[in-house]
Design an enzyme around this catalytic site. Structure first.
Site, mmCIF file in Angstrom:
data_model
loop_
_atom_site.group_PDB
_atom_site.id
_atom_site.type_symbol
_atom_site.label_atom_id
_atom_site.label_comp_id
_atom_site.label_asym_id
_atom_site.label_seq_id
_atom_site.Cartn_x
_atom_site.Cartn_y
_atom_site.Cartn_z
ATOM 1 N N LYS A 178 2.416 -5.592 5.467
ATOM 2 C CA LYS A 178 2.489 -6.693 4.510
ATOM 3 C C LYS A 178 2.336 -8.068 5.192
ATOM 4 C CE LYS A 178 3.008 -3.753 1.201
ATOM 5 N NZ LYS A 178 2.400 -2.505 1.674
HETATM 6 C C1 LIG Z 1 1.714 -2.185 -4.406
HETATM 7 C C2 LIG Z 1 2.874 -1.603 -3.661
HETATM 8 N N1 LIG Z 1 3.996 -1.315 -4.332
HETATM 9 C C3 LIG Z 1 5.072 -0.805 -3.696
HETATM 10 C C4 LIG Z 1 5.068 -0.555 -2.347
HETATM 11 C C5 LIG Z 1 6.275 0.026 -1.697
HETATM 12 O O1 LIG Z 1 6.746 -0.784 -0.667
HETATM 13 P P1 LIG Z 1 7.581 -0.125 0.552
HETATM 14 O O2 LIG Z 1 6.633 0.587 1.422
HETATM 15 O O3 LIG Z 1 8.207 -1.319 1.214
HETATM 16 O O4 LIG Z 1 8.587 0.755 -0.085
HETATM 17 C C6 LIG Z 1 3.920 -0.827 -1.614
HETATM 18 C C7 LIG Z 1 3.873 -0.544 -0.167
HETATM 19 O O5 LIG Z 1 2.918 -0.184 0.445
HETATM 20 C C8 LIG Z 1 2.796 -1.364 -2.272
HETATM 21 O O6 LIG Z 1 1.671 -1.644 -1.621
#
Ligand SMILES: Cc1ncc(COP(=O)(O)O)c(C=O)c1O
Length: 390
Positions: A178
């Site tokens: 990110k």
């Molecule tokens: C669009 C989207 N939603 C939710 C998530 C979930 O985030 P995390 O990996 O921090 O749980 C991601 C992570 O890649 C994402 O790209």
């Protein structure tokens, strides 16, 4: 991951040297300080730093009181975690098409709203802002909540408002891929006190009851939850990353616009609901056919420039969400939303070809990844490769 180094190393040392890096303990208060700083940055009233974006999305749905018997609308193009957050709370994800900007198609959202619809989850995928004005109008018309998935959009905005702060609640991710990162991490923001209190209780197995004073003014009853709490080590890294976020976003946007300026054919740039608010991480080019897109990518790659064609991004496309498409929401049948009595008759007739337009856009789009640290020469070299391939 863009800019991380000595500042974060020093911050971690600070947290560890305090010998007191549990979130609620007295000395460093890195997590609590990050939460205050993220609130000041985004303008949100409440913030909870968590272990993941998934945790933040799930906590937001719990905060809204969503569960079995409810439908939540999600876009066909998003990382699978968006849809799995819905099944995690016992509700049913309803998949709708994405528009030409690759964000949720608001006209399609309206067609899918039923009495069971409790929320819609717009996803600012690749930092591309969703059409929040149109979505807010539809959500208001039908009394449906908005949970923004801003997991790929830390620091982006829509018409001057930070992504994640426009709906009833918003979720960010700070995983390795990110805009800013602690390796893993996420945050929930909301202006709604009830959502905040419930998310606070849910996200750390009610430990807030025993530790610290975050619950002192709460009116929501304590209930069983899960564990998404983070330590001050995450908090310390994220405080440094937040200091860098404005300049990362500025430089991404600056380089994206500079690259567009150098393009021989600007008509290929995919449309946006807010070009200025876009995070700038990705330049999306839209071609007339999948063949032309593949040819473009091949030529760029032969010249050392990696291109992503989003149709090839696996778990970001509903057709590859095996758990959803094959309706396995949990290993225990009684915990599986797709088998729950409360969910009988809800919209879960998923088919591979249910969103053909989205699949077509994804196959005709090529992503050029923007680097905030490009020198002028590096940027010109990218433009030369792209123009050569065009
Ligand atoms: C669009 C989207 N939603 C939710 C998530 C979930 O985030 P995390 O990996 O921090 O749980 C991601 C992570 O890649 C994402 O790209």
């Amino acid at each position: 991951m863009y800019r991380i180094g000595q500042e974060e190393i020093d911050a971690v040392a600070r947290a560890i040297n305090s010998k007191d890096f549990f979130k609620i303990n007295g000395s460093g208060q890195e997590v609590l300080n990050f939460e205050s700083e993220w609130k000041a940055y985004t303008g949100a009233e409440h913030c909870i730093l968590m272990s993941s974006g998934f945790g933040a999305l799930t906590s937001a749905l719990i905060g809204l009181g969503i569960g079995p018997g409810d439908e939540v609308i999600v876009p066909a193009y998003t990382y699978i975690a968006t849809a799995l957050a819905v099944t995690a709370v016992g509700a049913i994800p309803v998949i709708v098409a994405s528009d030409e900007t690759l964000t949720i198609d608001v006209a399609e959202v309206e067609k899918k709203i039923t009495k069971a619809t409790k929320a819609v989850m717009p996803v600012h995928i690749q930092g591309f802002p969703c059409n929040m004005d149109a979505l807010t109008a539809v959500a208001k018309k039908y009394g449906v909540a908005i949970v923004e998935d801003a997991c790929q959009a830390d620091g982006g905005s829509y018409k001057g408002k930070y992504l994640g702060t426009i709906g009833d609640a918003g979720a960010y991710s700070f995983n390795y891929y990110k805009v800013i990162t602690a390796g893993e991490g996420g945050a929930l923001v909301t202006d709604n006190r009830k959502i905040f209190e419930r998310a606070l209780i849910y996200h750390d197995a009610s430990a807030v009851v025993f530790f610290g004073n975050q619950l002192d003014e709460n009116s929501e009853p304590v209930f069983g939850g899960t564990e998404f709490r983070v330590s001050d080590i995450t908090g310390a890294i994220m405080r440094e990353q937040l200091k860098k976020l404005p300049s990362i976003i500025d430089d991404l946007r600056k380089n994206k616009f500079a690259l567009i300026d150098l393009l021989n054919d600007k008509s290929l740039v995919a449309p946006s609901h807010d070009e200025k608010g876009d995070c700038g991480t990705t330049l999306a080019l839209r071609f007339a056919s999948a063949e032309k897109t593949n040819d473009f990518a091949k030529q760029c790659e032969e010249n050392g420039l990696a291109i992503t064609i989003p149709i090839n991004t696996g778990k970001h496309i509903y057709t590859n969400w095996i758990q959803i498409m094959e309706k396995r929401g949990a290993i225990h049948p009684a915990m599986d939303p797709f088998k729950m009595k409360e969910n009988e008759g809800l919209q879960m007739d998923y088919t591979m070809d249910m969103c053909p337009k989205t699949l077509d856009y994804l196959a005709r789009t090529a992503y050029v990844a923007i680097n905030p640290d490009w020198t002028k020469e590096e940027l010109e070299a990218v433009a030369k490769t792209v123009n050569g391939a065009l």
